[in-house]
Design an enzyme around this catalytic site. Structure first.
Site, PDB file in Angstrom:
ATOM      1  N   SER A  12      34.306  56.335  65.033  1.00  0.00           N
ATOM      2  CA  SER A  12      35.000  57.263  64.142  1.00  0.00           C
ATOM      3  C   SER A  12      34.873  58.672  64.682  1.00  0.00           C
ATOM      4  O   SER A  12      33.762  59.188  64.837  1.00  0.00           O
ATOM      5  CB  SER A  12      34.379  57.208  62.745  1.00  0.00           C
ATOM      6  OG  SER A  12      34.805  58.354  62.017  1.00  0.00           O
ATOM      7  N   HIS A  37      38.860  55.104  65.374  1.00  0.00           N
ATOM      8  CA  HIS A  37      38.981  55.198  63.911  1.00  0.00           C
ATOM      9  C   HIS A  37      39.134  56.672  63.519  1.00  0.00           C
ATOM     10  O   HIS A  37      38.343  57.519  63.922  1.00  0.00           O
ATOM     11  CB  HIS A  37      37.732  54.595  63.285  1.00  0.00           C
ATOM     12  CG  HIS A  37      37.765  54.507  61.796  1.00  0.00           C
ATOM     13  ND1 HIS A  37      38.406  53.490  61.108  1.00  0.00           N
ATOM     14  CD2 HIS A  37      37.213  55.302  60.835  1.00  0.00           C
ATOM     15  CE1 HIS A  37      38.242  53.663  59.806  1.00  0.00           C
ATOM     16  NE2 HIS A  37      37.532  54.754  59.608  1.00  0.00           N
ATOM     17  N   ASP A  39      39.572  59.307  60.438  1.00  0.00           N
ATOM     18  CA  ASP A  39      39.300  59.461  59.006  1.00  0.00           C
ATOM     19  C   ASP A  39      40.052  60.656  58.421  1.00  0.00           C
ATOM     20  O   ASP A  39      39.756  61.806  58.742  1.00  0.00           O
ATOM     21  CB  ASP A  39      37.796  59.652  58.791  1.00  0.00           C
ATOM     22  CG  ASP A  39      37.040  58.341  58.938  1.00  0.00           C
ATOM     23  OD1 ASP A  39      37.432  57.355  58.303  1.00  0.00           O
ATOM     24  OD2 ASP A  39      36.047  58.321  59.698  1.00  0.00           O
ATOM     25  N   MET A  41      40.843  62.788  55.125  1.00  0.00           N
ATOM     26  CA  MET A  41      40.272  63.064  53.797  1.00  0.00           C
ATOM     27  C   MET A  41      40.972  64.265  53.180  1.00  0.00           C
ATOM     28  O   MET A  41      41.276  65.234  53.876  1.00  0.00           O
ATOM     29  CB  MET A  41      38.776  63.379  53.927  1.00  0.00           C
ATOM     30  CG  MET A  41      37.982  62.291  54.608  1.00  0.00           C
ATOM     31  SD  MET A  41      36.220  62.674  54.554  1.00  0.00           S
ATOM     32  CE  MET A  41      35.578  61.343  55.577  1.00  0.00           C
ATOM     33  N   HIS A  70      42.423  55.743  58.687  1.00  0.00           N
ATOM     34  CA  HIS A  70      41.830  55.441  57.382  1.00  0.00           C
ATOM     35  C   HIS A  70      42.162  56.581  56.433  1.00  0.00           C
ATOM     36  O   HIS A  70      41.625  57.676  56.564  1.00  0.00           O
ATOM     37  CB  HIS A  70      40.308  55.289  57.582  1.00  0.00           C
ATOM     38  CG  HIS A  70      39.543  55.004  56.334  1.00  0.00           C
ATOM     39  ND1 HIS A  70      38.165  55.112  56.268  1.00  0.00           N
ATOM     40  CD2 HIS A  70      39.940  54.621  55.095  1.00  0.00           C
ATOM     41  CE1 HIS A  70      37.748  54.797  55.051  1.00  0.00           C
ATOM     42  NE2 HIS A  70      38.807  54.508  54.311  1.00  0.00           N
ATOM     43  N   MET A  72      41.819  58.405  53.202  1.00  0.00           N
ATOM     44  CA  MET A  72      41.025  58.628  51.987  1.00  0.00           C
ATOM     45  C   MET A  72      41.719  59.743  51.225  1.00  0.00           C
ATOM     46  O   MET A  72      41.214  60.872  51.106  1.00  0.00           O
ATOM     47  CB  MET A  72      39.577  58.976  52.373  1.00  0.00           C
ATOM     48  CG  MET A  72      38.827  57.748  52.901  1.00  0.00           C
ATOM     49  SD  MET A  72      37.350  58.186  53.823  1.00  0.00           S
ATOM     50  CE  MET A  72      38.104  58.477  55.424  1.00  0.00           C
ATOM     51  N   MET A 141      34.049  49.236  52.647  1.00  0.00           N
ATOM     52  CA  MET A 141      33.240  50.461  52.777  1.00  0.00           C
ATOM     53  C   MET A 141      31.789  50.136  52.427  1.00  0.00           C
ATOM     54  O   MET A 141      31.510  49.628  51.336  1.00  0.00           O
ATOM     55  CB  MET A 141      33.735  51.556  51.825  1.00  0.00           C
ATOM     56  CG  MET A 141      35.125  52.109  52.108  1.00  0.00           C
ATOM     57  SD  MET A 141      35.362  52.884  53.704  1.00  0.00           S
ATOM     58  CE  MET A 141      34.060  54.101  53.745  1.00  0.00           C
ATOM     59  N   ASP A 176      33.051  49.833  57.354  1.00  0.00           N
ATOM     60  CA  ASP A 176      33.037  51.279  57.588  1.00  0.00           C
ATOM     61  C   ASP A 176      31.893  51.917  56.812  1.00  0.00           C
ATOM     62  O   ASP A 176      31.909  51.934  55.577  1.00  0.00           O
ATOM     63  CB  ASP A 176      34.389  51.869  57.160  1.00  0.00           C
ATOM     64  CG  ASP A 176      34.553  53.316  57.592  1.00  0.00           C
ATOM     65  OD1 ASP A 176      33.652  53.852  58.258  1.00  0.00           O
ATOM     66  OD2 ASP A 176      35.606  53.900  57.239  1.00  0.00           O
TER      67      ASP A 176
HETATM   68  C1  DX5 Z   1      33.238  57.684  55.753  1.00  0.00           C
HETATM   69  C2  DX5 Z   1      34.218  57.397  56.857  1.00  0.00           C
HETATM   70  C3  DX5 Z   1      33.592  56.696  57.989  1.00  0.00           C
HETATM   71  C4  DX5 Z   1      32.508  57.477  58.679  1.00  0.00           C
HETATM   72  C5  DX5 Z   1      31.453  56.527  59.095  1.00  0.00           C
HETATM   73  O1  DX5 Z   1      33.890  58.165  54.640  1.00  0.00           O
HETATM   74  O2  DX5 Z   1      35.287  56.598  56.391  1.00  0.00           O
HETATM   75  O3  DX5 Z   1      34.552  56.231  58.923  1.00  0.00           O
HETATM   76  O4  DX5 Z   1      32.929  58.186  59.796  1.00  0.00           O
HETATM   77  O5  DX5 Z   1      30.394  57.258  59.599  1.00  0.00           O
HETATM   78  P1  DX5 Z   1      29.002  56.610  59.914  1.00  0.00           P
HETATM   79  O6  DX5 Z   1      29.234  55.522  60.924  1.00  0.00           O
HETATM   80  O7  DX5 Z   1      28.212  57.744  60.452  1.00  0.00           O
HETATM   81  O8  DX5 Z   1      28.462  56.066  58.618  1.00  0.00           O
HETATM   82 ZN    ZN Z   2      36.605  55.557  57.886  1.00  0.00          ZN
END
Ligand code: DX5
Ligand code: ZN
Length: 225
Positions: A12, A37, A39, A41, A70, A72, A141, A176
């Site tokens: 990620s 990956h 992310d 947000m 991903h 969010m 998750m 994840d």
């Molecule tokens: C969290 C993200 C993850 C995050 C995971 O909200 O969706 O993808 O980057 O990070 P680690 O592997 O550090 O838990």
């Molecule tokens: Zn993620």
């Protein structure tokens, strides 16, 4: 993107240098990443903000493997076309993000991407029971989404339940949050095939010293072999 159940490690970029995504992606792919990956947000569905479709479009040419986006965010539907146009191979939306997740998955496929559905830790596996004909990936998750580096929530039973529900369907199970060489084996045994890992892959390395990225990826791979 062909389907198989081999274990894929998806670093990620939430844990990468945000001022240097292109080089970070080149380094982590050269060090053995299978997917990248990404992310997204929004500061509304989750208590943190990262970036949107234009950043995804900017980093797309630097990804040689699979761009796994991903989302969010809530709402999801108004932005699906933009993330698909940005070049996402997989677009994952949360089942908790709105009233019409089935419509979101249909729209993702209609825009030419693989459709993923993510479950927060508190959401049961049964929430995707009626989505399996329209999903290409289920993301479990194992932290509450919003931040990297949080501690792992053990949900191997939920993963096993999903694996049984999925049967022979060509649907990936992605994990994840908090994936390390210690947590990965139980997840893969339960049926996961895509392991997202942020902090555990990027720790100790940088674009000027990328070898630790490879060592970290190999440690996870060796643990699940
Ligand atoms: C969290 C993200 C993850 C995050 C995971 O909200 O969706 O993808 O980057 O990070 P680690 O592997 O550090 O838990
Ligand atoms: Zn993620």
């Amino acid at each position: 993107m062909s389907f198989d159940r081999s274990v894929k490690i998806a670093p990620s970029i939430l844990s990468a240098d945000f001022a240097n995504f292109g080089e970070e992606i080149r380094c982590v792919e050269a060090q053995g990443a299978d997917w990248i990956h990404v992310d997204v947000m929004d500061g509304h569905f989750v208590p943190n903000i990262t970036f949107g479709p234009s950043t995804c479009a900017a980093i797309r040419p630097h990804i040689l493997t699979v761009m796994d986006v991903h989302l969010m965010i809530a709402p999801v539907d108004p932005y699906i076309e933009a993330f698909a146009e940005a070049g996402a191979d997989v677009i994952t939306a949360h089942v908790e993000a709105g009233a019409h997740i089935h419509r979101s998955l249909q729209a993702i496929r209609a825009n030419g991407a693989k459709a993923g559905v993510a479950l927060n830790p508190g959401t049961p596996a049964s929430a995707v029971a009626h989505l399996l004909e329209i999903a290409d990936l289920v993301c479990v998750m194992t932290v509450n989404p919003g931040f990297g580096g949080q501690s792992f929530i053990p949900l191997e039973n939920k993963v096993a339940e999903l694996r049984a529900m999925i049967g022979d369907r060509p649907i990936h199970i992605e994990i994840d949050g908090g994936v390390t060489s210690l947590t990965a084996p139980g997840l893969v045994r339960a049926g996961a095939d895509v392991l997202v890992a942020g902090s555990s892959v990027f720790k100790g390395g940088s674009v000027s010293n990328p070898a630790p990225y490879g060592a970290n990826i190999n440690a996870i791979r060796a643990a699940v072999a």
